[in-house]
Design an enzyme around this catalytic site. Structure first.
Site, mmCIF file in Angstrom:
data_model
loop_
_atom_site.group_PDB
_atom_site.id
_atom_site.type_symbol
_atom_site.label_atom_id
_atom_site.label_comp_id
_atom_site.label_asym_id
_atom_site.label_seq_id
_atom_site.Cartn_x
_atom_site.Cartn_y
_atom_site.Cartn_z
ATOM 1 N N ALA A 121 0.798 -1.232 0.000
ATOM 2 C CA ALA A 121 0.000 0.000 0.000
ATOM 3 C C ALA A 121 0.832 1.283 0.000
ATOM 4 O O ALA A 121 0.305 2.358 -0.287
ATOM 5 C CB ALA A 121 -0.930 0.001 1.212
ATOM 6 N N LYS A 122 2.119 1.162 0.349
ATOM 7 C CA LYS A 122 2.955 2.383 0.368
ATOM 8 C C LYS A 122 3.799 2.507 -0.900
ATOM 9 O O LYS A 122 4.575 3.458 -1.043
ATOM 10 C CB LYS A 122 3.859 2.380 1.598
ATOM 11 C CG LYS A 122 3.061 2.469 2.889
ATOM 12 C CD LYS A 122 3.966 2.719 4.075
ATOM 13 C CE LYS A 122 3.140 2.905 5.332
ATOM 14 N NZ LYS A 122 3.498 1.949 6.383
ATOM 15 N N GLY A 123 3.682 1.561 -1.795
ATOM 16 C CA GLY A 123 4.497 1.568 -3.010
ATOM 17 C C GLY A 123 3.945 2.523 -4.054
ATOM 18 O O GLY A 123 2.904 3.160 -3.862
ATOM 19 N N ASN A 136 -0.278 -6.437 -16.992
ATOM 20 C CA ASN A 136 -0.466 -4.989 -17.089
ATOM 21 C C ASN A 136 -1.951 -4.674 -16.947
ATOM 22 O O ASN A 136 -2.789 -5.322 -17.582
ATOM 23 C CB ASN A 136 0.063 -4.471 -18.432
ATOM 24 C CG ASN A 136 0.387 -2.996 -18.370
ATOM 25 O OD1 ASN A 136 -0.483 -2.196 -18.067
ATOM 26 N ND2 ASN A 136 1.632 -2.641 -18.633
ATOM 27 N N GLY A 179 7.208 -7.618 -16.818
ATOM 28 C CA GLY A 179 6.206 -8.686 -16.958
ATOM 29 C C GLY A 179 5.406 -8.499 -18.237
ATOM 30 O O GLY A 179 5.055 -9.479 -18.914
ATOM 31 N N THR A 180 5.141 -7.263 -18.578
ATOM 32 C CA THR A 180 4.359 -6.984 -19.789
ATOM 33 C C THR A 180 5.128 -7.421 -21.037
ATOM 34 O O THR A 180 4.568 -8.059 -21.933
ATOM 35 C CB THR A 180 4.066 -5.472 -19.877
ATOM 36 O OG1 THR A 180 3.471 -5.065 -18.651
ATOM 37 C CG2 THR A 180 3.140 -5.156 -21.039
ATOM 38 N N ILE A 184 2.628 1.936 -7.125
ATOM 39 C CA ILE A 184 1.282 1.640 -7.648
ATOM 40 C C ILE A 184 0.304 1.361 -6.506
ATOM 41 O O ILE A 184 -0.873 1.713 -6.590
ATOM 42 C CB ILE A 184 1.308 0.468 -8.673
ATOM 43 C CG1 ILE A 184 -0.102 0.255 -9.228
ATOM 44 C CG2 ILE A 184 1.902 -0.793 -8.128
ATOM 45 C CD1 ILE A 184 -0.177 -0.654 -10.413
ATOM 46 N N LYS A 204 12.720 0.301 -11.148
ATOM 47 C CA LYS A 204 12.122 -1.025 -11.366
ATOM 48 C C LYS A 204 13.142 -2.117 -11.063
ATOM 49 O O LYS A 204 14.281 -2.044 -11.527
ATOM 50 C CB LYS A 204 11.619 -1.123 -12.811
ATOM 51 C CG LYS A 204 10.889 -2.421 -13.114
ATOM 52 C CD LYS A 204 10.115 -2.340 -14.419
ATOM 53 C CE LYS A 204 9.436 -3.648 -14.769
ATOM 54 N NZ LYS A 204 8.510 -4.123 -13.725
ATOM 55 N N HIS A 210 11.334 1.653 -18.889
ATOM 56 C CA HIS A 210 10.761 1.911 -17.560
ATOM 57 C C HIS A 210 11.625 2.871 -16.750
ATOM 58 O O HIS A 210 12.794 3.098 -17.061
ATOM 59 C CB HIS A 210 10.613 0.599 -16.784
ATOM 60 C CG HIS A 210 9.391 -0.185 -17.163
ATOM 61 N ND1 HIS A 210 9.362 -1.009 -18.257
ATOM 62 C CD2 HIS A 210 8.154 -0.267 -16.592
ATOM 63 C CE1 HIS A 210 8.157 -1.562 -18.362
ATOM 64 N NE2 HIS A 210 7.405 -1.126 -17.356
ATOM 65 N N HIS A 211 11.020 3.316 -15.651
ATOM 66 C CA HIS A 211 11.728 4.115 -14.646
ATOM 67 C C HIS A 211 12.872 3.284 -14.052
ATOM 68 O O HIS A 211 12.788 2.045 -13.990
ATOM 69 C CB HIS A 211 10.750 4.552 -13.549
ATOM 70 C CG HIS A 211 10.091 3.384 -12.856
ATOM 71 N ND1 HIS A 211 10.659 2.765 -11.765
ATOM 72 C CD2 HIS A 211 8.950 2.698 -13.114
ATOM 73 C CE1 HIS A 211 9.879 1.763 -11.365
ATOM 74 N NE2 HIS A 211 8.834 1.700 -12.174
#
Ligand code: NAI
Ligand SMILES: O=C(O)C1=N[C@H](C(=O)O)C[C@H](O)C1
Length: 250
Positions: A11-13, A107, A145-146, A15, A139, A135-136
């Site tokens: 929950a703090k990440g 995704n 994964g996508t 996404i 990561k 990506h950023h």
């Protein structure tokens, strides 16, 4: 009508924190738990969570799903790192909890799901196909994964169509110069400050190329998919791999 009780893990990440806000804002959902690393998973049962949205890290996801499935809590999983071995373990857990549903979505964004679909359709019509994901730099896994899933779907489509391997005369190469091979499809990973999540599928034939590109510019792009997943997974027992199955794209 009673609201669907949803927990967010991670929950703090990046996404996860966006998912917390999205669940709170959804009228038909109630956020009953928001867990970070080290928090007690018993909170899920104590809060009566019906669905756990799993947005943690590849080293945490299996233990979290093990707990959820042992307690009949459905799961919507965005976390990456899905090897065949992990999927086999997950299927064994599901076999002991046959009423429970798990959605794994490489995704959650509609554009990325459509990119995969378009690439799958186009792949047999072109001699060459390669995937570039960007990506950023925070990561932790590569390729994404996508991109892995996109390459697998492309390879399946080409195998079904009887496509020949893509031409490539490379005789000498530095390690990594031709990317990673996912089921024979080259996948290249770029990590760049300023980016979020982007992907290009490059297709080439004699005298023409086609590029299918998708850009997630904000984590909000993943939220409609997460909410749809939470609503649908509770009535879809077993493993669903890919949000496209909940979008009736197959
Ligand atoms: N499927 C999709 O559409 C998307 C998937 N992702 C994936 O989601 C995952 C998370 O990505 P980010 O948010 O960027 O990473 P992040 O590192 O910002 O967030 C992960 C969070 O999970 C926490 N965490 C780790 N173990 C935990 C545990 N056992 N219980 C609860 N929390 C735990 C970490 O402390 C951290 O706060 C990655 O695997 C990423 O690839 C990210 C964006 C979209
Ligand atoms: O880590 C990310 O950011 C993302 N991870 C997922 C992946 O690995 O494909 C989805 C999206 O690309 C963002």
């Amino acid at each position: 009508m009673s609201k669907l009780r949803v927990a967010v893990l991670g929950a703090k990440g990046r996404i996860g924190s966006e998912a917390v806000r999205a669940v709170e804002a959804a009228e038909d959902l109630e956020l009953v738990a928001a867990l970070g690393r080290g928090d007690d998973l018993e909170t899920l049962t104590a809060s009566g969570a019906q669905v756990a949205v799993e947005l943690t890290t590849p080293d945490s996801v299996m233990d979290n799903l093990d707990f959820c499935l042992r307690h009949g809590i459905h799961a919507v999983v965005g976390t990456t790192g899905w090897t065949d071995e992990r999927l086999t373990r997950l299927k064994a857990l599901l076999a002991d909890s046959p009423q429970t549903g798990v959605l794994i979505a490489p995704n959650f964004s509609i554009g990325a799901v459509l990119t995969m679909k378009f690439a799958q359709i186009a792949a047999p019509y072109f001699e060459s196909v390669e995937v570039i994901e960007l990506h950023h730099p925070n990561k932790v896994d590569a390729p994404s994964g996508t991109a892995t899933r996109t390459a697998q779907l492309i390879a399946e489509a080409r195998a079904r169509a009887g496509s020949a391997p893509a031409p490539d005369a490379t005789a000498t190469a530095l390690d990594g110069a031709r990317g990673a091979s996912v089921d024979g499809i080259p996948v290249h990973a770029v990590r760049l400050r300023g980016l979020l999540a982007h992907q290009e599928v490059l297709l080439g034939a004699e005298g023409e190329t086609l590029t299918v590109r998708h850009d997630s510019l904000h984590h909000s792009s993943f939220m409609p998919g997460i909410l749809l997943g939470a609503r649908r997974v509770v009535t879809t027992p077993g493993l669903t791999f890919g949000l496209e199955h909940f979008l009736d794209l197959n």
